[in-house]
Motif scaffolding. Structure first.
Motif, short mmCIF file in Angstrom:
data_model
loop_
_atom_site.label_atom_id
_atom_site.label_comp_id
_atom_site.label_asym_id
_atom_site.label_seq_id
_atom_site.Cartn_x
_atom_site.Cartn_y
_atom_site.Cartn_z
N THR A 23 31.95 12.26 69.00
CA THR A 23 32.17 12.35 70.43
C THR A 23 32.75 11.05 70.95
OG1 THR A 23 30.31 13.87 70.63
CG2 THR A 23 31.07 12.84 72.64
N SER A 24 33.79 11.16 71.77
CA SER A 24 34.58 9.99 72.16
C SER A 24 34.32 9.55 73.60
CB SER A 24 36.06 10.29 71.99
OG SER A 24 36.45 11.40 72.79
N THR A 25 33.15 9.81 74.15
CA THR A 25 32.84 9.41 75.51
C THR A 25 33.08 7.90 75.69
OG1 THR A 25 31.14 11.11 75.62
CG2 THR A 25 31.08 9.40 77.31
N GLY A 26 33.83 7.55 76.74
CA GLY A 26 34.12 6.16 77.00
C GLY A 26 35.40 5.65 76.38
N GLN A 52 25.15 14.75 70.23
CA GLN A 52 26.55 14.72 70.64
C GLN A 52 27.51 14.89 69.47
OE1 GLN A 52 27.61 14.72 73.82
NE2 GLN A 52 25.43 14.86 74.31
N GLY A 53 27.06 14.61 68.27
CA GLY A 53 27.91 14.78 67.09
C GLY A 53 28.28 13.46 66.46
N ASP A 54 28.39 13.42 65.15
CA ASP A 54 28.64 12.18 64.42
C ASP A 54 29.51 12.46 63.21
OD1 ASP A 54 28.29 9.50 63.35
OD2 ASP A 54 26.44 9.43 64.54
N THR A 55 30.27 11.44 62.82
CA THR A 55 31.03 11.53 61.57
C THR A 55 30.18 11.11 60.38
OG1 THR A 55 31.91 9.30 61.94
CG2 THR A 55 33.24 11.15 62.73
N LEU A 56 29.06 10.44 60.61
CA LEU A 56 28.13 10.14 59.53
C LEU A 56 27.56 11.43 58.96
CD1 LEU A 56 26.10 7.23 61.21
CD2 LEU A 56 27.87 6.98 59.45
N ASP A 57 27.32 11.46 57.64
CA ASP A 57 26.69 12.61 57.00
C ASP A 57 27.40 13.90 57.41
OD1 ASP A 57 24.74 13.96 55.42
OD2 ASP A 57 23.57 14.39 57.23
N ASN A 102 47.86 24.83 62.12
CA ASN A 102 46.88 23.83 61.72
C ASN A 102 45.48 24.42 61.83
OD1 ASN A 102 46.10 21.10 60.95
ND2 ASN A 102 45.25 20.93 63.01
N ARG A 103 44.69 24.23 60.79
CA ARG A 103 43.31 24.74 60.74
C ARG A 103 42.41 23.59 60.32
NH1 ARG A 103 39.61 26.55 57.09
NH2 ARG A 103 38.38 28.41 57.62
N PHE A 104 41.61 23.09 61.25
CA PHE A 104 40.80 21.89 61.01
C PHE A 104 39.34 22.17 61.30
CE2 PHE A 104 38.76 18.00 62.59
CZ PHE A 104 38.97 17.15 61.52
N ASP A 105 38.46 21.67 60.41
CA ASP A 105 37.02 21.80 60.59
C ASP A 105 36.35 20.48 60.27
OD1 ASP A 105 36.35 24.81 61.06
OD2 ASP A 105 37.78 24.82 59.39
N LEU A 106 35.35 20.11 61.09
CA LEU A 106 34.52 18.93 60.85
C LEU A 106 33.10 19.29 61.26
CD1 LEU A 106 34.18 15.92 60.10
CD2 LEU A 106 34.73 15.38 62.48
N SER A 107 32.15 19.10 60.35
CA SER A 107 30.78 19.53 60.63
C SER A 107 29.79 18.57 59.99
CB SER A 107 30.55 20.94 60.08
OG SER A 107 29.22 21.36 60.27
N GLY A 108 28.66 18.38 60.66
CA GLY A 108 27.59 17.57 60.09
C GLY A 108 26.91 18.27 58.93
N ASP A 109 26.28 17.49 58.06
CA ASP A 109 25.55 18.05 56.91
C ASP A 109 24.08 18.31 57.21
OD1 ASP A 109 27.76 18.14 55.25
OD2 ASP A 109 27.43 16.13 54.45
N GLY A 110 23.52 17.61 58.19
CA GLY A 110 22.14 17.85 58.58
C GLY A 110 21.11 17.28 57.64
#
Length: 709
Positions: free
Chosen positions: A91-94, A224-229, A253-261
């Motif tokens: 999440t890119s708030t700010g 909010q979501g993270d690129t970690l894990d 274009n087909r893009f997916d990004l998801s957390g691992d939990g």
């Protein structure tokens, strides 16, 4: 207050460059100037003919920065003076541009979601397919709604060499902890022939955890979501065919990004200065994710009625799921006891649109260029609670039809440009009921119509070989976060059509500047003043609820950028920006409040050097400095505390690339000196939240490999 050493060094470099520039031959300077062309202005233009501050991040610069950190917003923060620091999160708030929101484009397809800004627009494609990034700084209406801070256009790679080639790329990054490994691998197929050209790319990526300069695991943002894990993949295809003066191109274009939990947020201790961390464990609910699907059909006719026609039809489907939380906003006694109900927010935005542009040089007179066209957009956006299938923000049905006309006249060394774009927009919302936390208020549906002409005028004077000066005044058109307004209605007898907060934002940017570009480098300096009489400021109440305040905002600033090739194998570069944003507590009140971290970044300076060790190897060193910022001491508006404090820091990075018979290798070190720091947004806007005071990455090593077959 005196400037920090790094900022002073950048300023000194900027001051000294003009004197050095005179050593260059005129012909080389002119050739270098004309070689830089941008397309984000609707037609290809050399930078010395654009009245405004323009930044172009090249493919080589992007490749080096993505080796250091595979983070799109961090690349922008490095190369674009007025772009706020990266949060290093999904999440890119700010992450603003000159204290306002930019319009993000991907090959001309809008990625921003201004109707319900979930701040997830930064991750929509793999960085490996990006050829360059063009940034138009300051309010603009050239590409439609949402560019009150400027335009950021990501342009994908295009086949250049005849024949078919295959390129494999891989990247590994680690902090040498058991769970800190990042890796990505991708395959590119490029084909160019008389029959057609094609670029196809597929990638898979896995990201581990990170550690700060003290060796402590970084805090993960489960909500909010993270690129970690996390893990992600991208599939991109672009096919085109040229026939005579015409060209037809299709891209998908087909893009997916998801957390691992695999990790949970571990709160820090604010009073002791201990930042948020993470611990192994499974968070409640589904993991946050981004799902992006976009496509376009592009047609160009280079010789139609004496001009060039370009037409694009695009579609863009965007879904962003946020993590589960039992926040008071989600509680409903009819579903579960108060405090026990966990739910998840999901923003869904579907766009369908078209852009038509016709450019006619020498229109009616020699040197007079006409640009005319029309844009159409249909944007349906909603926000729901995925766990209980409740409506949080009703479906916002937006329609826009915008014809535009621009004239450009070139008289020797002077280019004068002026244009107007007329926005005709309608927002339809059906009758809905707010969440129980807002009193389950029934809001009568209705329509809000906007009709507004936004204008631009400017001139460029090329007063010496390689030198140009510009003055420009341009307007941008946008909407406040309509979803944030509508979901928070907590008083009875309201209707959509009567909500004044849905009035549009018109921002005017006045700017002057000077640029030099020659065979040895380039230099630019500009001063801007950006104003909106009915702006949009988001304030967070003591209950953690975001509210949109419609108050005037003004942002003023200086920006400088420079690059100088000292000798054949050495070059230095730098950027500097100071930003001063002001707003008012209410309409009619004095403009004596500083814009907070949600809207504005701190003063910033970047300084770096490139050294070609040998023909096959290059070393890059760079440092960025963020200046201290203490604002709104003791100020409150309602239940919102506006006081913020930020202790600045300086970070250094290094990257080495070398070519061999086995491909191109890269080695980088992010945060070279393992600096312990807490990010700008976390220090300022989230300083009292133990779950959101996130430290930044400590020293991180990355290794890359690219080979074409």
């Amino acid at each position: 207050m005196s400037m920090k050493p790094l900022a002073a060094a950048v300023a000194l470099a900027c001051i000294s460059l003009p004197a050095l520039a005179w050593q260059e031959p005129e012909q080389k300077e002119e050739a270098e100037m004309n070689s830089v062309v941008v397309t984000a202005t609707r037609t290809a233009k050399a930078v010395d003919k654009i009245p405004g501050a323009v930044s172009v991040i090249t493919q080589q610069e992007l490749a080096t920065q993505y080796l250091i950190a595979d983070d799109p917003s961090q690349a922008l923060a490095t190369y674009v003076p007025g772009y706020a620091p990266s949060r290093q999160k999904m999440t890119s708030t700010g992450e603003s541009l000159r204290g306002r929101q930019p319009l993000i484009l991907f090959d001309g397809i809008p990625q921003s979601n201004p109707l319900r800004a979930g701040m997830r627009e930064g991750y929509f494609a793999d960085s490996a397919i990006i050829e360059r990034i063009e940034v138009i700084n300051g309010a603009s209406a050239m590409q439609g709604m949402g560019a009150t801070g400027g335009i950021i256009n990501y342009i994908t790679k295009t086949p250049r060499t005849p024949g078919t080639s295959y390129t494999v790329n891989a990247r590994l990054a680690s902090q040498f902890e058991s769970d800190s490994l990042d890796w990505k691998t991708g395959l590119t197929v490029s084909h160019k022939s008389e029959a057609f050209d094609m670029l196809a790319y597929a990638s898979v990526q896995r990201r581990g955890m990170g550690y700060d300069g003290s060796g402590r695991r970084l805090g993960i943002d489960n909500v909010q979501g993270d690129t970690l894990d996390s893990h992600g993949n991208d599939l991109f295809v672009k096919i085109g065919k040229s026939f005579g003066d015409q060209r037809l191109q299709v891209s998908l274009n087909r893009f997916d990004l998801s957390g691992d939990g695999d990790y949970r947020n571990a709160p820090g201790v604010v009073a002791q200065g201990v930042p948020t961390s993470s611990e192994p464990g499974t968070p409640v609910g589904m993991t946050p994710r981004n799902r992006v699907r976009s496509g376009s059909i592009d047609y160009r006719h280079a010789a139609l009625f004496g001009g060039a026609l370009t037409a694009q039809v695009f579609t863009h489907d965007f879904e962003s799921l946020y993590g589960a939380t039992n926040t008071s906003t989600f509680q409903d006694r009819s579903i579960a006891p108060v405090g026990t109900l966990y739910d998840q927010s999901e923003v869904v935005a579907d766009k369908l649109g078209s852009r038509i542009t016709w450019v006619r040089p020498d229109f009616l007179a020699q040197g007079l260029e006409l640009t005319a066209g029309v844009d159409w957009l249909k944007d349906h956006t909603q926000q729901r609670l995925a766990g209980t299938n409740r409506t949080w923000v009703p479906e916002l049905k937006f329609r826009s039809l915008a014809p535009f006309l621009q004239l450009e006249y070139e008289i020797g060394p002077v280019t004068v440009r002026g244009g107007v774009r007329h926005e005709n927009a309608t927002l339809d919302v059906d009758t809905y009921t707010t969440l129980a936390a807002y009193g389950s208020r029934r809001v009568e549906g209705g329509s809000a119509e906007f009709s507004k002409s936004v204008k631009n005028i400017g001139a460029v004077w090329r007063f010496l070989p390689g030198w140009s000066a510009f003055a420009a005044s341009s307007e941008g058109f946008g909407l406040p976060d309509a979803g944030l307004v509508l979901r928070g209605v907590n008083v009875p007898n309201q209707s959509v059509s009567s909500l004044i907060s849905l009035q549009p934002i018109v921002t005017r940017n006045n700017e002057v500047g000077v640029n030099w570009r020659g065979a040895k480098g380039q230099f630019g300096l500009s001063r801007y003043d950006s104003r909106s009489k009915l702006g949009s400021v988001i304030r967070i109440t003591s209950a953690g609820i975001g509210l949109v305040e419609r108050v005037p905002t003004t942002v003023k600033g200086w920006e400088a950028n420079a690059e100088w090739r000292l000798m054949r194998d050495w070059s230095v570069f730098g950027t500097w920006a100071t930003t001063d944003g002001k707003t008012a507590a209410t309409q009619g009140a004095p403009m004596d409040l500083d814009l907070g971290a949600r809207s504005q970044g701190p003063d910033k300076a970047v300084l770096g050097a490139n050294w070609r060790l040998r023909p096959q190897a290059q070393l890059r060193l760079q440092a960025s400095h963020l200046r201290d910022r203490d604002i709104n001491i003791g100020r409150r508006v309602g239940t919102s505390n506006l006081e913020e404090h930020f202790k600045g820091y300086t970070l250094a990075d290094a990257a080495l690339t070398w070519d061999s018979a086995y491909g191109r290798f890269g080695l980088s070190i992010e945060n070279l000196f393992d600096k312990q720091y807490v990010g700008y947004y976390s220090q300022s806007a989230s300083a009292v939240d133990p779950t959101a005071t996130y430290a930044g990455r400590g020293r991180t090593f990355a290794l890359s490999w690219t080979r074409s077959l």
